[in-house]
Motif scaffolding. Structure first.
Motif, PDB file in Angstrom:
ATOM      1  N   ASN A  96      32.480  64.936  48.166  1.00 27.43           N
ATOM      2  CA  ASN A  96      33.042  66.128  47.542  1.00 27.43           C
ATOM      3  C   ASN A  96      33.638  65.820  46.171  1.00 27.43           C
ATOM      4  N   ALA A  97      32.969  66.314  45.132  1.00 31.22           N
ATOM      5  CA  ALA A  97      33.398  66.033  43.762  1.00 31.22           C
ATOM      6  C   ALA A  97      34.741  66.672  43.437  1.00 31.22           C
ATOM      7  N   VAL A  98      35.056  67.807  44.055  1.00 31.00           N
ATOM      8  CA  VAL A  98      36.364  68.443  43.832  1.00 31.00           C
ATOM      9  C   VAL A  98      37.473  67.564  44.411  1.00 31.00           C
ATOM     10  N   MET A  99      37.264  67.041  45.602  1.00 29.87           N
ATOM     11  CA  MET A  99      38.260  66.146  46.210  1.00 29.87           C
ATOM     12  C   MET A  99      38.462  64.900  45.361  1.00 29.87           C
ATOM     13  N   TYR A 100      37.385  64.356  44.793  1.00 29.66           N
ATOM     14  CA  TYR A 100      37.506  63.191  43.911  1.00 29.66           C
ATOM     15  C   TYR A 100      38.399  63.528  42.709  1.00 29.66           C
ATOM     16  N   ALA A 101      38.136  64.699  42.104  1.00 29.04           N
ATOM     17  CA  ALA A 101      38.900  65.101  40.922  1.00 29.04           C
ATOM     18  C   ALA A 101      40.372  65.296  41.257  1.00 29.04           C
ATOM     19  N   MET A 102      40.652  65.948  42.383  1.00 29.63           N
ATOM     20  CA  MET A 102      42.046  66.181  42.777  1.00 29.63           C
ATOM     21  C   MET A 102      42.761  64.858  43.066  1.00 29.63           C
ATOM     22  N   GLU A 103      42.053  63.927  43.684  1.00 29.96           N
ATOM     23  CA  GLU A 103      42.666  62.630  43.969  1.00 29.96           C
ATOM     24  C   GLU A 103      43.029  61.912  42.675  1.00 29.96           C
ATOM     25  N   PHE A 104      42.134  61.962  41.680  1.00 32.32           N
ATOM     26  CA  PHE A 104      42.457  61.344  40.395  1.00 32.32           C
ATOM     27  C   PHE A 104      43.648  62.035  39.739  1.00 32.32           C
ATOM     28  N   LEU A 105      43.623  63.363  39.716  1.00 31.43           N
ATOM     29  CA  LEU A 105      44.705  64.097  39.064  1.00 31.43           C
ATOM     30  C   LEU A 105      46.059  63.782  39.691  1.00 31.43           C
ATOM     31  N   GLY A 106      46.050  63.469  40.980  1.00 33.67           N
ATOM     32  CA  GLY A 106      47.289  63.096  41.641  1.00 33.67           C
ATOM     33  C   GLY A 106      47.896  61.816  41.090  1.00 33.67           C
ATOM     34  N   LYS A 128      48.414  64.733  24.397  1.00 32.79           N
ATOM     35  CA  LYS A 128      48.567  64.029  23.124  1.00 32.79           C
ATOM     36  C   LYS A 128      48.053  62.601  23.196  1.00 32.79           C
ATOM     37  N   ASP A 129      47.817  62.139  24.419  1.00 30.27           N
ATOM     38  CA  ASP A 129      47.384  60.745  24.595  1.00 30.27           C
ATOM     39  C   ASP A 129      46.082  60.710  25.387  1.00 30.27           C
ATOM     40  N   GLY A 130      45.017  61.196  24.754  1.00 34.22           N
ATOM     41  CA  GLY A 130      43.735  61.301  25.427  1.00 34.22           C
ATOM     42  C   GLY A 130      43.149  59.970  25.833  1.00 34.22           C
ATOM     43  N   GLU A 131      43.318  58.953  24.997  1.00 34.15           N
ATOM     44  CA  GLU A 131      42.722  57.654  25.287  1.00 34.15           C
ATOM     45  C   GLU A 131      43.274  57.061  26.581  1.00 34.15           C
ATOM     46  N   SER A 132      44.565  57.278  26.834  1.00 35.56           N
ATOM     47  CA  SER A 132      45.146  56.710  28.052  1.00 35.56           C
ATOM     48  C   SER A 132      44.553  57.364  29.299  1.00 35.56           C
ATOM     49  N   ILE A 133      44.233  58.655  29.209  1.00 38.13           N
ATOM     50  CA  ILE A 133      43.620  59.336  30.358  1.00 38.13           C
ATOM     51  C   ILE A 133      42.181  58.871  30.543  1.00 38.13           C
ATOM     52  N   VAL A 134      41.456  58.713  29.438  1.00 35.13           N
ATOM     53  CA  VAL A 134      40.085  58.203  29.539  1.00 35.13           C
ATOM     54  C   VAL A 134      40.088  56.837  30.212  1.00 35.13           C
ATOM     55  N   ASN A 135      41.020  55.992  29.817  1.00 33.33           N
ATOM     56  CA  ASN A 135      41.114  54.670  30.436  1.00 33.33           C
ATOM     57  C   ASN A 135      41.530  54.764  31.895  1.00 33.33           C
ATOM     58  N   ALA A 136      42.416  55.717  32.200  1.00 31.79           N
ATOM     59  CA  ALA A 136      42.855  55.895  33.587  1.00 31.79           C
ATOM     60  C   ALA A 136      41.695  56.308  34.486  1.00 31.79           C
ATOM     61  N   VAL A 137      40.805  57.138  33.953  1.00 29.25           N
ATOM     62  CA  VAL A 137      39.626  57.554  34.723  1.00 29.25           C
ATOM     63  C   VAL A 137      38.732  56.349  35.001  1.00 29.25           C
ATOM     64  N   LYS A 138      38.514  55.514  33.973  1.00 25.51           N
ATOM     65  CA  LYS A 138      37.673  54.324  34.152  1.00 25.51           C
ATOM     66  C   LYS A 138      38.261  53.406  35.224  1.00 25.51           C
ATOM     67  N   GLU A 139      39.568  53.198  35.181  1.00 23.03           N
ATOM     68  CA  GLU A 139      40.218  52.328  36.154  1.00 23.03           C
ATOM     69  C   GLU A 139      40.146  52.924  37.559  1.00 23.03           C
ATOM     70  N   PHE A 140      40.373  54.222  37.647  1.00 16.26           N
ATOM     71  CA  PHE A 140      40.332  54.898  38.942  1.00 16.26           C
ATOM     72  C   PHE A 140      38.935  54.829  39.546  1.00 16.26           C
ATOM     73  N   ALA A 141      37.915  55.089  38.721  1.00  9.91           N
ATOM     74  CA  ALA A 141      36.533  55.043  39.208  1.00  9.91           C
ATOM     75  C   ALA A 141      36.166  53.633  39.672  1.00  9.91           C
ATOM     76  N   ALA A 142      36.599  52.643  38.926  1.00 12.88           N
ATOM     77  CA  ALA A 142      36.301  51.256  39.308  1.00 12.88           C
ATOM     78  C   ALA A 142      36.992  50.884  40.621  1.00 12.88           C
ATOM     79  N   LYS A 143      38.207  51.362  40.795  1.00 10.18           N
ATOM     80  CA  LYS A 143      38.982  51.040  41.989  1.00 10.18           C
ATOM     81  C   LYS A 143      38.429  51.721  43.231  1.00 10.18           C
ATOM     82  N   THR A 144      38.048  52.999  43.096  1.00 14.13           N
ATOM     83  CA  THR A 144      37.625  53.788  44.260  1.00 14.13           C
ATOM     84  C   THR A 144      36.127  53.749  44.515  1.00 14.13           C
ATOM     85  N   GLY A 145      35.338  53.442  43.471  1.00 14.08           N
ATOM     86  CA  GLY A 145      33.890  53.510  43.599  1.00 14.08           C
ATOM     87  C   GLY A 145      33.338  54.904  43.380  1.00 14.08           C
ATOM     88  N   TYR A 146      34.214  55.850  42.990  1.00 12.73           N
ATOM     89  CA  TYR A 146      33.763  57.218  42.741  1.00 12.73           C
ATOM     90  C   TYR A 146      32.972  57.274  41.436  1.00 12.73           C
TER      91      TYR A 146
END
Length: 463
Positions: free
Chosen positions: A274-284, A226-244
């Protein structure tokens, strides 16, 4: 050095023949009568036999189309070169057409130039040079064109039932100088049934990877929230933090998260991203509930994470002939009912694969997952002081001027499919291993050098 001179004279012919087979897209497809692994693979096999026949060789094609070979010489025993005409899917990000066989800066680009069409053509022309010079042999030489190395080597099961084993030989499906040790392989599915999630975050699917023996370079996650924007923002923050390399967008009310890595061969997962490992790390970072999928994601991140040696799973080990265990999470295929990971694990030649698998079964059972559909390849090991390894090293050192020694690798060459052969080339020390990667190429000089080395090797083994 008459062999080398003869191969130099055939240089253009070898290049043309290699281009002809590279231009055929020969990935496994649905089988047809006489084409057990699909039309493309069958066309590549037929082209290799057509080229061989044009060079004056006697050829044979298995009646159902599983394999073919060239034979030269007389005698009961034979020396074998085992290569394959099938290739892995081309993937993305090519700078030149993956089936164009174009030559740029003295490099021929295309899927299969290194693995394995270019090298087997080099071996064929090496044998042609022996034939042209009428060099005396005491054994037959057989160049075998396989069709299913990348997805199971099913054709070699047929070959070994129908054909006598060679007394010696090699496969140009590895690296120089000589591969005398290959790790054991276990490929398996880790499957966990899932129940509907009530934690407010419904992950509808996780899909990434093509083959278990390839590091996945893409993964896509679809999330209903129900809160898609917060997840989109979370992905941006995660990518910036990890460099993924990750992004997200809202599509038809769902959030689609994409992660991008770098592919590599499954025997060396540490060389990829490994793109799958990146995705799982974010989902965590967002799966904070206690549902079955959230628990599994957190279990994965704790026990696998970004590791490629199995340390947190308790299976890390190594030996002198072949090195460390490797673990590649090659394919993820999750939906709302089941989570399926397809894993490629390679273990040292002195270790026992079944014992390692038992440890893995116990560990994954802790989160309710089971290991299913196991494919097993046992380790391969030929001592350095054996005649086969000594002969190949002798030729390699004479032709290159080096003082090289045999060594072990992560396994998976064609040598495991036929007795009395080892991995021998085509990749020279210091050159990039582009097997299964975008922009695979072989340098023209290396193609010719392979033909020379293989010609001298066949003569030494069969003289």
């Amino acid at each position: 050095m008459e062999l080398n001179k003869k191969i130099d004279e055939m240089k253009e012919e070898l290049i043309k023949a290699t281009q002809e087979v590279i231009k055929i897209k020969s990935i496994e497809e649905e089988g047809k009568p006489g084409m057990p692994f699909g039309e493309g693979v069958a066309k590549a096999l037929d082209k290799a036999l057509e080229i061989s026949k044009s060079l004056g060789f006697k050829t044979y094609k298995e009646e159902e189309g599983y394999y073919g070979y060239v034979e030269y010489g007389e005698g009961e025993d034979y020396v074998a070169v085992l290569g394959h005409m099938d290739v892995v899917p081309e993937g993305d990000n090519w700078i030149h057409p993956p089936y164009g066989a174009e030559i740029h800066d003295d490099k021929m680009f295309g899927r299969g130039t290194l693995d394995d069409k270019g090298p087997i053509m080099a071996a064929l022309f090496g044998l042609k040079a022996i034939k042209e010079l009428n060099m005396p042999l005491s054994k037959k030489v057989r160049i075998i064109f396989g069709t299913n190395e990348e997805t199971g080597s099913g054709e070699m099961h047929i070959y070994n039932k129908k054909e006598k084993a060679p007394v010696a030989g090699f496969t140009p499906d590895a690296m120089y100088p000589v591969i005398n040790a290959e790790k054991g392989i276990r490929r398996f599915h880790v499957v966990k049934p899932l129940k509907p999630c009530n934690c407010g975050l419904a992950i509808k699917s996780i899909k990434g990877g093509i083959r278990p023996n390839m590091v996945p370079d893409k993964c896509e996650v679809v999330i209903a929230t129900k809160d898609g924007e917060s997840i989109v923002n979370a992905v941006k923050e995660f990518a910036a933090k990890t460099g993924y390399n990750m992004n997200a967008e809202i599509v038809n009310g769902d959030v689609v998260v994409k992660s991008f890595g770098v592919s590599a061969h499954g025997s060396m997962p540490e060389l990829g991203k490994n793109a799958v490992m990146y995705a799982m790390e974010f989902l965590g970072t967002i799966a904070k509930g206690t549902c079955g999928l959230a628990d599994y994601i957190n279990f994965f991140n704790k026990n696998v994470g970004s590791e490629t040696e199995g340390t947190s799973l308790g299976i890390a080990c190594e030996d002198k002939p072949s090195g460390k265990l490797s673990l590649n999470v090659g394919v993820a295929d999750f939906n709302e009912e089941v989570a399926d990971l397809w894993i490629d694990m390679r273990y040292p030649v002195t270790m026992k694969g079944d014992e390692i698998m038992n440890k893995l079964s116990e560990r994954f059972a802790e989160c309710g997952a089971k290991i299913e559909r196991i494919d097993a390849d046992e380790p391969l090991y030929y001592p350095e002081d054996g005649e086969l390894v000594k002969t190949l090293l002798k030729v390699y050192n004479e032709q290159t001027g080096e003082e090289a020694k045999a060594y072990g690798i992560g396994g998976g060459t064609y040598a495991k499919e036929l007795p009395n052969i080892v991995g021998f080339g085509p990749i020279f020390p210091g050159k990039p291993d582009l097997d299964h990667q975008a922009n695979e190429y072989i340098e023209i000089g290396d193609l010719i050098m392979n033909a020379k080395i293989y010609a001298h090797t066949l003569y030494e083994l069969a003289k």
